[in-house]
Write an enzyme that holds these catalytic residues in place. Structure first.
Site, mmCIF file in Angstrom:
data_model
loop_
_atom_site.group_PDB
_atom_site.id
_atom_site.type_symbol
_atom_site.label_atom_id
_atom_site.label_comp_id
_atom_site.label_asym_id
_atom_site.label_seq_id
_atom_site.Cartn_x
_atom_site.Cartn_y
_atom_site.Cartn_z
ATOM 1 C CB SER A 17 15.172 -19.770 3.035
ATOM 2 O OG SER A 17 14.938 -21.081 3.483
ATOM 3 C CG HIS A 42 17.969 -18.414 6.026
ATOM 4 N ND1 HIS A 42 18.267 -17.646 7.134
ATOM 5 C CD2 HIS A 42 16.992 -19.279 6.428
ATOM 6 C CE1 HIS A 42 17.504 -18.027 8.156
ATOM 7 N NE2 HIS A 42 16.719 -19.021 7.751
ATOM 8 C CG ASP A 44 15.795 -22.568 6.986
ATOM 9 O OD1 ASP A 44 15.825 -21.919 8.044
ATOM 10 O OD2 ASP A 44 15.345 -22.120 5.919
ATOM 11 C CG MET A 46 14.483 -27.561 10.047
ATOM 12 S SD MET A 46 12.857 -27.652 9.282
ATOM 13 C CE MET A 46 12.772 -26.044 8.492
ATOM 14 C CG HIS A 75 17.020 -20.428 11.270
ATOM 15 N ND1 HIS A 75 15.765 -20.279 10.723
ATOM 16 C CD2 HIS A 75 16.832 -20.474 12.622
ATOM 17 C CE1 HIS A 75 14.861 -20.250 11.696
ATOM 18 N NE2 HIS A 75 15.476 -20.379 12.850
ATOM 19 C CG MET A 77 14.745 -23.732 13.107
ATOM 20 S SD MET A 77 13.763 -23.736 11.591
ATOM 21 C CE MET A 77 15.055 -23.669 10.377
ATOM 22 C CG MET A 146 11.590 -17.856 13.985
ATOM 23 S SD MET A 146 12.350 -18.126 12.367
ATOM 24 C CE MET A 146 11.060 -19.044 11.510
ATOM 25 C CG ASP A 181 13.156 -17.525 8.419
ATOM 26 O OD1 ASP A 181 12.601 -17.772 7.335
ATOM 27 O OD2 ASP A 181 13.904 -18.330 9.009
HETATM 28 C C1 DX5 Z 1 10.961 -21.991 8.362
HETATM 29 C C2 DX5 Z 1 12.348 -21.620 7.938
HETATM 30 C C3 DX5 Z 1 12.391 -20.573 6.899
HETATM 31 C C4 DX5 Z 1 11.682 -20.942 5.632
HETATM 32 C C5 DX5 Z 1 10.993 -19.729 5.145
HETATM 33 O O1 DX5 Z 1 11.023 -22.817 9.443
HETATM 34 O O2 DX5 Z 1 13.111 -21.145 9.044
HETATM 35 O O3 DX5 Z 1 13.699 -20.101 6.634
HETATM 36 O O4 DX5 Z 1 12.517 -21.421 4.625
HETATM 37 O O5 DX5 Z 1 10.241 -20.111 4.068
HETATM 38 P P1 DX5 Z 1 9.203 -19.175 3.303
HETATM 39 O O6 DX5 Z 1 9.971 -17.956 2.840
HETATM 40 O O7 DX5 Z 1 8.766 -20.059 2.225
HETATM 41 O O8 DX5 Z 1 8.114 -18.801 4.273
HETATM 42 ZN ZN ZN Z 2 15.019 -20.012 8.602
#
Ligand code: DX5
Ligand code: ZN
Length: 227
Positions: A17, A42, A44, A46, A75, A77, A146, A181
């Site tokens: 990620s 991955h 992310d 947000m 992903h 969010m 999650m 994740d």
């Molecule tokens: C959290 C993200 C994850 C995050 C995981 O909201 O969706 O993808 O990067 O990070 P680690 O592996 O550091 O817990």
């Molecule tokens: Zn994620």
């Protein structure tokens, strides 16, 4: 650009990620994990609304696409996945995962994604019951469980959330990927793989350390340990 599809279920995939990567060197970061043998990365996304943090959007992904032939596992969010999904596909994501908590027309979105040549994932927060995805999960290519509250990297895995993988795997059978994740590292990997996860997202455990190759190897080895 190689085969940019979600790998068929049946293999364990480690998916770095970028949340813990150096955002000023993303192309180079992707090249490093590619050299370590991963197939997917991955991304992310947000929006500062669904989660209390803001990361990247389609313009950054479109630029990254030119520098990488890794499968882009996005992903989202974000609060209105139906509104923005097409822009992410146009930017070059290969899999798009959205949250059941905010999806207004999940079946419609999955159908659209498939029509655009993008695989679809549904995800649920630690507090959301597995039952909430029972109609949608069979239509998807991947279910993301999650294992932390979304929004930030480097949080410890929530054991009760991780256990939901067992229920999800039972629900979807062997042909749909089950991704986890949050808090995935060599210690937690055997637990989630034992529950039935086959797609392991790891941010801090890979990009938070100097030697990414060794970090990926350590997770790969841990995935072979059965608990
Ligand atoms: C959290 C993200 C994850 C995050 C995981 O909201 O969706 O993808 O990067 O990070 P680690 O592996 O550091 O817990
Ligand atoms: Zn994620």
């Amino acid at each position: 650009m190689g085969d940019l599809r979600l790998p068929k279920a049946g293999t364990v995939e480690i998916v770095p990620s970028i949340l813990s990567a150096d955002f000023a060197q993303l192309a180079d970061e992707l090249a490093q994990v590619k050299a370590a043998g991963v197939k997917m990365v991955h991304l992310d996304v947000m929006d500062g609304h669904f989660v209390p943090n803001i990361t990247i959007g389609p313009p950054v992904i479109a630029k990254l696409r030119k520098h990488s032939d890794l499968v882009f596992d996005s992903h989202l969010m974000i609060s209105e996945p139906e509104r923005y999904a097409e822009q992410f596909v146009e930017a070059g994501v290969n899999n798009l995962t959205f949250h059941i908590e905010v999806a207004k027309r999940p079946e419609w979105l999955i159908e659209k994604l498939h029509g655009w040549g993008c695989t679809a994932g549904i995800t649920l927060n630690p507090g959301t019951p597995v039952d909430s995805i029972k109609e949608i999960a069979p239509l998807c290519d991947m279910v993301l469980v999650m294992t932390v509250e979304p929004g930030f990297g480097a949080q410890p895995m929530m054991p009760e959330a991780a256990k939901k993988v067992v229920q999800v795997r039972e629900m979807v059978g062997p042909d749909i990927r089950v991704e986890v994740d949050g808090g995935i590292n060599p210690e937690t990997t055997p637990i989630v793989v034992g529950y039935g996860a086959d797609t392991l997202v790891a941010g801090n455990a890979i990009f938070g350390v100097g030697d990414r190759k060794a970090a990926i190897e350590a997770i790969r080895k841990a995935a072979l340990i059965r608990r």
